[in-house]
Write a protein that holds these residues in place. Sequence first.
Motif, PDB file in Angstrom:
ATOM      1  N   ARG A  77       0.863  -1.183   0.000  1.00  7.62           N
ATOM      2  CA  ARG A  77       0.000   0.000   0.000  1.00  7.62           C
ATOM      3  C   ARG A  77       0.897   1.229   0.000  1.00  7.62           C
ATOM      4  O   ARG A  77       2.044   1.174   0.462  1.00  7.62           O
ATOM      5  CB  ARG A  77      -0.870   0.019   1.264  1.00  7.62           C
ATOM      6  CG  ARG A  77      -2.031  -0.956   1.262  1.00  7.62           C
ATOM      7  CD  ARG A  77      -3.009  -0.666   2.402  1.00  7.62           C
ATOM      8  NE  ARG A  77      -2.410  -0.823   3.719  1.00  7.62           N
ATOM      9  CZ  ARG A  77      -1.958   0.172   4.473  1.00  7.62           C
ATOM     10  NH1 ARG A  77      -2.012   1.430   4.045  1.00  7.62           N
ATOM     11  NH2 ARG A  77      -1.413  -0.071   5.654  1.00  7.62           N
ATOM     12  N   ASP A  78       0.365   2.360  -0.461  1.00  3.82           N
ATOM     13  CA  ASP A  78       1.133   3.606  -0.405  1.00  3.82           C
ATOM     14  C   ASP A  78       1.577   3.896   1.018  1.00  3.82           C
ATOM     15  O   ASP A  78       0.840   3.643   1.975  1.00  3.82           O
ATOM     16  CB  ASP A  78       0.264   4.777  -0.916  1.00  3.82           C
ATOM     17  CG  ASP A  78       0.269   4.844  -2.445  1.00  3.82           C
ATOM     18  OD1 ASP A  78       1.264   4.389  -3.061  1.00  3.82           O
ATOM     19  OD2 ASP A  78      -0.734   5.324  -3.009  1.00  3.82           O
ATOM     20  N   LYS A 116       3.000   1.478  -6.199  1.00  2.00           N
ATOM     21  CA  LYS A 116       2.776   2.114  -4.902  1.00  2.00           C
ATOM     22  C   LYS A 116       4.020   2.888  -4.448  1.00  2.00           C
ATOM     23  O   LYS A 116       5.144   2.498  -4.708  1.00  2.00           O
ATOM     24  CB  LYS A 116       2.419   1.053  -3.845  1.00  2.00           C
ATOM     25  CG  LYS A 116       1.111   0.323  -4.133  1.00  2.00           C
ATOM     26  CD  LYS A 116      -0.097   1.259  -4.035  1.00  2.00           C
ATOM     27  CE  LYS A 116      -1.421   0.508  -4.092  1.00  2.00           C
ATOM     28  NZ  LYS A 116      -1.653  -0.120  -5.413  1.00  2.00           N
TER      29      LYS A 116
END
Lengths: 353, 353
Positions: B95-96, B123
């Motif tokens: 995830r970012d 990401k």
Amino acid sequence: MKIAVLGAGNGGQAMAGHFSLLGFKVNLYNRNITKIREIQNTKEIRVIGEINGLASIDMVTDDIELAVRDVDLIMVTTTADAHSDIANKLAPFLRDNQIIVLNPGRTLGAIEFSHIIRKNSTKKVFIAEAQSLIYACRIEKPGEVKIIGIKDRVFFSAFPSTDTDYVIEKLNAVYNCFIKVENVLVTSLENIGAILHPAVVLLNAAAIERGNLFYFYNDMTPSVSKFISDLDRERLMVGDSFGIKLHSVSDWVSYAYGKVKGENLNEKMQNNPAYYKIQAPDKLNSRMLMEDIPTGVLPIIELGKLCNLELPLLNGVLHITQSVLSCDFRLKGRTLENIGLGNISKEELLKIL
Amino acid sequence: MKIAVLGAGNGGQAMAGHFSLLGFKVNLYNRNITKIREIQNTKEIRVIGEINGLASIDMVTDDIELAVRDVDLIMVTTTADAHSDIANKLAPFLRDNQIIVLNPGRTLGAIEFSHIIRKNSTKKVFIAEAQSLIYACRIEKPGEVKIIGIKDRVFFSAFPSTDTDYVIEKLNAVYNCFIKVENVLVTSLENIGAILHPAVVLLNAAAIERGNLFYFYNDMTPSVSKFISDLDRERLMVGDSFGIKLHSVSDWVSYAYGKVKGENLNEKMQNNPAYYKIQAPDKLNSRMLMEDIPTGVLPIIELGKLCNLELPLLNGVLHITQSVLSCDFRLKGRTLENIGLGNISKEELLKIL
């Protein structure tokens, strides 16, 4: 024919004793005379084993001038790292037509010897090298040497090779084991001691220094044998580049010891009766490195450079040994520069052989 | 902050237990779940030693997607030769703004990891490497890990280094040992395991294979130490060429273990209580070679090439090990090509750090 044997270790004593028993007059020279005090006193060597008898030695001396004054044949049986010293000592006292044979030359021995002689003498002498010592032998006690075996076939070449026929003819009046090969590159590159000895010592270096005893050949492990085979492949590549088909170490063991069984090098090493129970050296700076690197590994690398070969394993052995022993073998070892062949090309080298 | 620890060996179990006892939620991932069956069953790790307590682990899994789904911080504690595999497995599930830290990165770990992540994910994550594991620790029995010590100072950098301040700020909410260094070349080249481990194994290779036991550090001999110092000089030269002043192995031992006495490396190795009675590996293909060559020796050689350095000893170690183990570390190891930096120049590399 009168003969001088230079170097009175195992090989020199066996050879001097053998010559004497064959009826030749023999002078035996050693740089350090105290090591052969017994023989100096008695002027006799007892030979046992394959040959038996009490051999008379004409002269036992550390004076090289006296040793070679009247002789026709000079057999050099020192370790190869002493060749340059012997050549320098010998040069002033040579006579025309004397024959000098390195037993063995290791790698590029005859070329190094010739370079030093020709720098220091104008005499026309013959210089040749054998691929290995003729004898399997060892000193049993002061004044007594055991000849375990005499080889049937030993590759042989003079430098230049145009002299080979003449020298072999003279020598085979005594021996009949010398087999003429094309030139000294063949005798030089068939030096498998350079492949076998340093590899085993290096992969056992810490064990040797810690004083762990092991048998040099019988305790060989699969990984060490694998490394020796890979290292050997680099030597074979150098031979190929010069157009020479060499014996691999594994083939050589079968060739030299016909009855040894084994699927691979490791099995042959463990199954060869001639190798049973030979102790590894008990110190790192034994001749296994001190002789085999400067007169074997190093000159093979130098020959490889002429052919633009990289030889990463031979170079690894050279550099790691130099670090471990804190020495620079390039200073006095057989670089092309040091043996008078600086800047020679592969083609030029092939021409002078 | 929620944390995933990837790799449940000594370091991973110590870290997961420590995090939990500090009050964080922790997921523990291992590729081979059978190795941590006990922890999977109890979801607990008993921590003893420097820290004591029974730590709850939120999730124990071999499903990397589950392990990292909700976490802010991903601590990679596998051996470095597993980093590429972990990066490939991890990439699809990032995830970012997640932070990934290699503990440690060995040499060029963060760059390799980043290369794989950026090939497989869009990401925006943070990737960093520590110079060494924070803990001295070992698994005592299934479910129990002993933390022998926690380091005070561990060099640390993100890749790119513009991320370092942000990542250290986040991490030092937990730890306060991470010391910012200029870039990942510093953490990478301070990898002295690459110098220490293969050298000792190689010069003991046959002894290890024969099953001779010895103590890895305490049975070091003067020649081995000499070799390590020479090998280390090549690493220091690479650092110099990049403008980095590195600690020598000898200085590092004094730095890391303040009270160790000794005039030279060999004496320090034998006098360091932290090194007493550590058994050498009982097989040749242990992580001492299988991890340290492809993620240490090889990438240091690659960096040296960028600086036109020859590094004959590091190359000797690489090539001889490849022969002994019958493997080619260049296929999957950290060559510049393999980590996405083929054809980069020294100047270009310095720019992207």
